[in-house]
Design an enzyme around this catalytic site. Structure first.
Site, PDB file in Angstrom:
ATOM      1  N   LYS A  40       0.841  -1.197   0.000  1.00 49.98           N
ATOM      2  CA  LYS A  40       0.000   0.000   0.000  1.00 49.98           C
ATOM      3  C   LYS A  40       0.876   1.247   0.000  1.00 49.98           C
ATOM      4  O   LYS A  40       2.077   1.190   0.257  1.00 49.98           O
ATOM      5  CB  LYS A  40      -0.901  -0.007   1.242  1.00 49.98           C
ATOM      6  CG  LYS A  40      -0.130   0.009   2.555  1.00 49.98           C
ATOM      7  CD  LYS A  40      -1.061  -0.040   3.753  1.00 49.98           C
ATOM      8  CE  LYS A  40      -0.248   0.018   5.048  1.00 49.98           C
ATOM      9  NZ  LYS A  40      -1.113   0.109   6.236  1.00 49.98           N
ATOM     10  N   TYR A 261      14.867  31.050   6.491  1.00 46.19           N
ATOM     11  CA  TYR A 261      13.672  31.781   6.903  1.00 46.19           C
ATOM     12  C   TYR A 261      13.613  31.939   8.419  1.00 46.19           C
ATOM     13  O   TYR A 261      13.909  31.012   9.171  1.00 46.19           O
ATOM     14  CB  TYR A 261      12.416  31.038   6.446  1.00 46.19           C
ATOM     15  CG  TYR A 261      12.107  31.177   4.977  1.00 46.19           C
ATOM     16  CD1 TYR A 261      11.791  32.405   4.422  1.00 46.19           C
ATOM     17  CD2 TYR A 261      12.118  30.059   4.155  1.00 46.19           C
ATOM     18  CE1 TYR A 261      11.496  32.535   3.080  1.00 46.19           C
ATOM     19  CE2 TYR A 261      11.821  30.160   2.804  1.00 46.19           C
ATOM     20  CZ  TYR A 261      11.514  31.408   2.277  1.00 46.19           C
ATOM     21  OH  TYR A 261      11.224  31.519   0.943  1.00 46.19           O
TER      22      TYR A 261
END
Length: 384
Positions: A40, A261
């Protein structure tokens, strides 16, 4: 170097041979149970088509996906004899798509069972299914009341060929957790009322709880991909992935200069900084900001400042300048820092690291267990 690799900011190498070896090792821990594979979430981010083909070559013929569309995409790439189980079961009005693509649903509720009964009537034949029961995880599966209704209703599974009775362990990676024994007791109690049912119980970690947890079919996932199955124990699985990212540029900064940042990093002295072409858009999580590491020739180099969408910054002061320059590689996942160590630095688990690895990487599929001339498999298929 291939054009695609030259163009990419980072290269993710996936060792299919290691996945096959991990499958063989897990299978060797079993006594009588079959070994399936959870593929999956695009085989935990590593490419379900490539991985499933490699496992099918090892004799695996039971594959687990989460969504219907995952199963539909995988079906053409596996032998007709292989079973593909869809863990979420059929959403309303999708049952006939399961039939069309020869997918086996895991039925998690009375309403899903009813929908599958109707599909069997329309198909005019018995249809295979797995029934999942909830033994304490409270996530998916028939509730206690729905199970009681089943036991008193002879038509509950009319038209349904019950392949396995299934449940899922919540805490198997912690071998001493009391919930393991509680779930085993609950599952065994139900099994006694349905003696004709084959069972599927153990996930990766559950395999290492011992034979009484195995049932008839185990369904490992994370351990196939190199994640440690038992918390606090040494990892018996082979590493499957390496990730190396390219340096865009380097610079020297002085005391008091900021990086990234928010100005969260301020240099305490003269430092050499390398900007790397990987960021949180590539799955290198923002939680690595100021706490993660890369490696150059096995030497750790710390992440400084905040991880950006497309880049991160490393302090490479302690590494020779001729090893870190524009176009050079640094190691993000490697023998020096395997997936579980990366996850610990990010404050998460290896599952999240693997499934977050981004689409911008050049993916290089190799098989270290075959002759070198036959190793590389070009990545020409889209992942599912």
């Amino acid at each position: 170097m291939a054009d695609r690799e030259k163009q990419a900011g980072a290269v993710l190498t996936i060792d299919l041979g290691a996945i096959r070896a991990n499958y063989r090792f897990l299978r060797s821990q079993l006594a009588g149970a079959s070994c399936g594979a959870a593929v999956k979430a695009d085989a935990y981010g590593l490419g379900a088509i490539h991985v499933a083909k490699a496992l099918a070559a090892e004799g695996c013929d039971h594959f687990f996906v989460a969504h219907l569309d995952e199963g539909i995409a995988l079906r053409p790439h596996l032998p007709a004899s292989a079973d593909i189980f869809v863990l979420h079961g059929p959403l309303p009005d999708t049952e006939l798509e399961f039939v069309e693509h020869r997918l086996i649903p895991v039925l998690n509720s009375a309403s899903q069972v009813a929908g599958w009964r109707q599909a069997a009537r329309i198909a005019a034949r018995r249809l295979p299914a797995v029934v999942q029961v909830d033994t304490g995880m409270s996530r998916l599966g028939l509730s206690r009341q729905e199970v009681e209704n089943w036991l008193y209703d002879p038509d509950f599974l009319r038209g349904i060929d019950l392949c396995y009775l299934m449940t899922h362990l919540a805490c198997a990676e912690r071998q001493d957790h009391p919930m393991n024994a509680a779930q085993l007791e609950a599952f065994q109690a139900l099994r006694k009322k349905l003696p004709q049912c084959r069972t599927s119980f153990a996930n990766s970690s559950g395999i290492f709880l011992g034979q009484k947890y195995h049932g008839d079919l185990v369904r490992p996932g994370a351990a196939l991909y190199g994640i440690a199955p038992v918390q606090g124990a040494s990892n018996p699985m082979q590493s499957v992935v390496t990730l190396k990212a390219r340096v865009i540029q380097t610079r020297v900064i002085d005391r008091g200069d900021c990086v990234g940042y928010g100005g969260t990093y301020r240099a305490a002295g003269r430092r050499r900084i390398a900007t790397i072409a990987t960021g949180y858009a590539d799955g290198w999580l923002r939680s690595f900001s100021g706490r993660g590491f890369a490696h150059v020739d096995g030497v750790p180099v710390p992440v400084v400042g905040n991880v950006s969408m497309d880049t991160l910054a490393l302090d490479v002061t302690d590494v020779s300048a001729d090893r870190v320059h524009a176009g050079a590689y640094v190691d993000l996942i490697s023998a020096s820092q395997p997936v579980d160590d990366v996850a610990a630095l990010a404050g998460t688990i290896g599952y999240e690291i693997l499934t977050s690895l981004g689409a911008r990487y050049h993916r290089d599929y190799v098989d270290t267990q075959t002759p070198r001339a036959a190793q590389r498999q070009p990545s020409t298929e889209f992942s599912i």
